[in-house]
Write a protein that holds these residues in place. Structure first.
Motif, mmCIF file in Angstrom:
data_model
loop_
_atom_site.group_PDB
_atom_site.id
_atom_site.type_symbol
_atom_site.label_atom_id
_atom_site.label_comp_id
_atom_site.label_asym_id
_atom_site.label_seq_id
_atom_site.Cartn_x
_atom_site.Cartn_y
_atom_site.Cartn_z
ATOM 1 N N ALA A 115 0.814 -1.228 0.000
ATOM 2 C CA ALA A 115 0.000 0.000 0.000
ATOM 3 C C ALA A 115 0.838 1.264 0.000
ATOM 4 C CB ALA A 115 -0.934 -0.015 1.207
ATOM 5 N N ASN A 116 2.144 1.132 -0.241
ATOM 6 C CA ASN A 116 2.988 2.325 -0.231
ATOM 7 C C ASN A 116 2.921 3.116 -1.530
ATOM 8 O OD1 ASN A 116 4.530 -0.249 -0.799
ATOM 9 N ND2 ASN A 116 5.957 1.226 -1.659
ATOM 10 N N LYS A 117 2.374 2.493 -2.587
ATOM 11 C CA LYS A 117 2.307 3.210 -3.869
ATOM 12 C C LYS A 117 1.268 2.528 -4.757
ATOM 13 C CE LYS A 117 5.906 0.533 -6.230
ATOM 14 N NZ LYS A 117 7.129 0.529 -6.994
ATOM 15 N N GLY A 118 1.104 3.077 -5.944
ATOM 16 C CA GLY A 118 0.289 2.425 -6.974
ATOM 17 C C GLY A 118 -1.161 2.213 -6.559
ATOM 18 N N ILE A 119 -1.719 1.097 -7.010
ATOM 19 C CA ILE A 119 -3.143 0.815 -6.762
ATOM 20 C C ILE A 119 -3.393 0.623 -5.262
ATOM 21 C CG2 ILE A 119 -5.079 -0.706 -7.355
ATOM 22 C CD1 ILE A 119 -3.465 -1.555 -9.887
ATOM 23 N N GLY A 120 -2.436 0.004 -4.559
ATOM 24 C CA GLY A 120 -2.612 -0.263 -3.126
ATOM 25 C C GLY A 120 -2.796 1.008 -2.318
ATOM 26 N N LEU A 121 -1.962 1.999 -2.576
ATOM 27 C CA LEU A 121 -2.085 3.282 -1.868
ATOM 28 C C LEU A 121 -3.444 3.921 -2.167
ATOM 29 C CD1 LEU A 121 -1.034 5.655 -0.183
ATOM 30 C CD2 LEU A 121 0.197 6.479 -2.210
ATOM 31 N N GLU A 122 -3.861 3.827 -3.420
ATOM 32 C CA GLU A 122 -5.142 4.430 -3.806
ATOM 33 C C GLU A 122 -6.330 3.675 -3.174
ATOM 34 O OE1 GLU A 122 -5.733 7.279 -5.138
ATOM 35 O OE2 GLU A 122 -7.892 7.018 -5.420
ATOM 36 N N VAL B 223 -7.415 2.645 7.925
ATOM 37 C CA VAL B 223 -6.606 1.837 7.009
ATOM 38 C C VAL B 223 -5.195 1.603 7.543
ATOM 39 C CG1 VAL B 223 -7.907 2.309 4.881
ATOM 40 C CG2 VAL B 223 -6.103 3.880 5.559
ATOM 41 N N LEU B 224 -4.798 0.335 7.518
ATOM 42 C CA LEU B 224 -3.440 -0.070 7.873
ATOM 43 C C LEU B 224 -2.708 -0.309 6.566
ATOM 44 C CD1 LEU B 224 -4.485 -2.637 10.632
ATOM 45 C CD2 LEU B 224 -3.676 -0.295 10.980
ATOM 46 N N LEU B 225 -1.680 0.506 6.333
ATOM 47 C CA LEU B 225 -0.981 0.452 5.045
ATOM 48 C C LEU B 225 0.253 -0.430 5.178
ATOM 49 C CD1 LEU B 225 -1.170 4.262 4.131
ATOM 50 C CD2 LEU B 225 -2.790 2.442 3.510
ATOM 51 N N GLY B 226 0.195 -1.614 4.606
ATOM 52 C CA GLY B 226 1.326 -2.531 4.667
ATOM 53 C C GLY B 226 2.338 -2.224 3.583
ATOM 54 N N ALA B 227 3.628 -2.245 3.975
ATOM 55 C CA ALA B 227 4.701 -2.087 2.984
ATOM 56 C C ALA B 227 5.935 -2.806 3.510
ATOM 57 C CB ALA B 227 5.014 -0.621 2.733
ATOM 58 N N ARG B 228 6.722 -3.375 2.602
ATOM 59 C CA ARG B 228 7.893 -4.127 3.072
ATOM 60 C C ARG B 228 8.982 -3.195 3.584
ATOM 61 N NH1 ARG B 228 9.987 -6.815 -2.584
ATOM 62 N NH2 ARG B 228 9.520 -5.036 -3.941
ATOM 63 N N ASP B 229 9.001 -1.949 3.101
ATOM 64 C CA ASP B 229 9.920 -0.932 3.620
ATOM 65 C C ASP B 229 9.104 -0.028 4.543
ATOM 66 O OD1 ASP B 229 11.413 1.353 4.061
ATOM 67 O OD2 ASP B 229 12.303 1.364 2.046
ATOM 68 N N ALA C 80 3.578 6.892 3.228
ATOM 69 C CA ALA C 80 2.237 6.747 2.635
ATOM 70 C C ALA C 80 1.165 7.119 3.660
ATOM 71 C CB ALA C 80 2.035 5.301 2.170
ATOM 72 N N ALA C 81 1.356 6.683 4.912
ATOM 73 C CA ALA C 81 0.371 6.997 5.962
ATOM 74 C C ALA C 81 0.326 8.499 6.205
ATOM 75 C CB ALA C 81 0.719 6.242 7.241
#
Ligand SMILES: NC(=O)c1ccc[n+]([C@@H]2O[C@H](COP(=O)([O-])OP(=O)(O)OC[C@H]3O[C@@H](n4cnc5c(N)ncnc54)[C@H](OP(=O)(O)O)[C@@H]3O)[C@@H](O)[C@H]2O)c1
Length: 236
Positions: A11-18, A30-36, A43-44
């Protein structure tokens, strides 16, 4: 806690963030998961500046320890999860057609979502109307790639096989969840302008997020065990 709680992977970019933005605009936490984790935080921050209740969460979907920590955090903070969007995905076919590429693609596109969902299932079952959305692709539709010339030329075996596996597992999970409050569906976002979709893609992310948001917010009489684009069923 009356707000619904959603976890979106990648969810840090692209479709996931949107997807995070559009769910947040509907009053969902919303909990925004990202590997970094730094990218998750940024993003949050971006969504919080838009008055969305967004929190970062470190989550590489291939990392069992991350999955364990995410489950523990959600369990401790909320005791349930209302929406899981398995959006994180990878496309590696440009690296070659070999087993290593196939394996690494499957790690992210099917083994990761499977492990994460299984680990979160008790928290999703604790929701009065849990929703699971698996971000697939039209390239995961065997019927489409075999019958539609437009897709037949896309020689992307690892990506296609991984999304077909994601679709098959979606169908199996929906059968296992029959009779529960949970719904699970697979989603094709469209061809979307992102780092993966490239600049020539037809859709902006706003439109690309619509199908996942529709499936994440389905009413009680909505479908389960389907594959959709923009509320229209797609062939498996
Ligand atoms: N764009 C399209 O036209 C299109 C079409 C059909 C389906 N899809 C699907 O839509 C989803 C989102 O793609 P997108 O277009 O938004 O691509 P994107 O902008 O490249 O985003 C992919 C996301 O997945 C994350 N990711 C990759 N490996 C991960 C891992 N091991 N753990 C956690 N996150 C991981 C990426 O994180 P990093 O930033 O750290 O790399 C990034 O956040 C994917 O599942 C893709 O297959 C896209």
């Amino acid at each position: 806690m009356t707000k619904k709680i959603a976890l979106i992977t990648g969810a840090n970019k692209g479709i996931g963030l949107e997807i995070g933005r559009q769910l947040g605009q509907r009053g969902i936490l919303v909990l925004l998961g990202a590997r970094d984790v730094r990218k998750a935080k940024s993003a949050a921050q971006q969504l919080r500046a838009e008055e969305i209740e967004a929190y970062p969460i470190e989550l590489d979907v291939t990392n069992p320890e991350h999955i364990r920590q995410v489950v523990a955090k959600i369990e401790q903070a909320y005791g349930r999860l209302d929406i899981l969007v398995n959006n994180a995905g990878t496309y590696l076919d440009h690296e070659g057609n070999n087993t290593d590429v196939m394996r690494r693609t499957f790690d992210v596109n099917i083994f990761g979502p499977h492990a994460l969902t299984e680990a979160l299932l008790h928290l999703l079952k604790a929701s009065p109307e849990g929703r699971i959305v698996n971000q697939s692709s039209i390239l995961g539709s065997l019927t489409t790639i075999l019958t539609n010339e437009m897709y037949a030329g896309a020689a992307v075996p690892a990506y296609t096989a991984s999304k077909a596996a994601l679709n098959a597992w979606t169908a199996q999970l929906s059968i296992a969840l029959r009779g529960s409050n949970l719904k699970v569906n697979a989603c094709h976002p469209g061809w979307v302008k992102t780092d993966m979709g490239g600049p020539a893609a037809q859709m902006e992310v706003q439109e690309g997020a619509e199908t996942a948001v529709y499936l994440a917010t389905l009413p009680a009489h909505g479908p389960s065990g389907g594959f959709f684009h923009k509320s229209e069923p797609l062939p498996w």
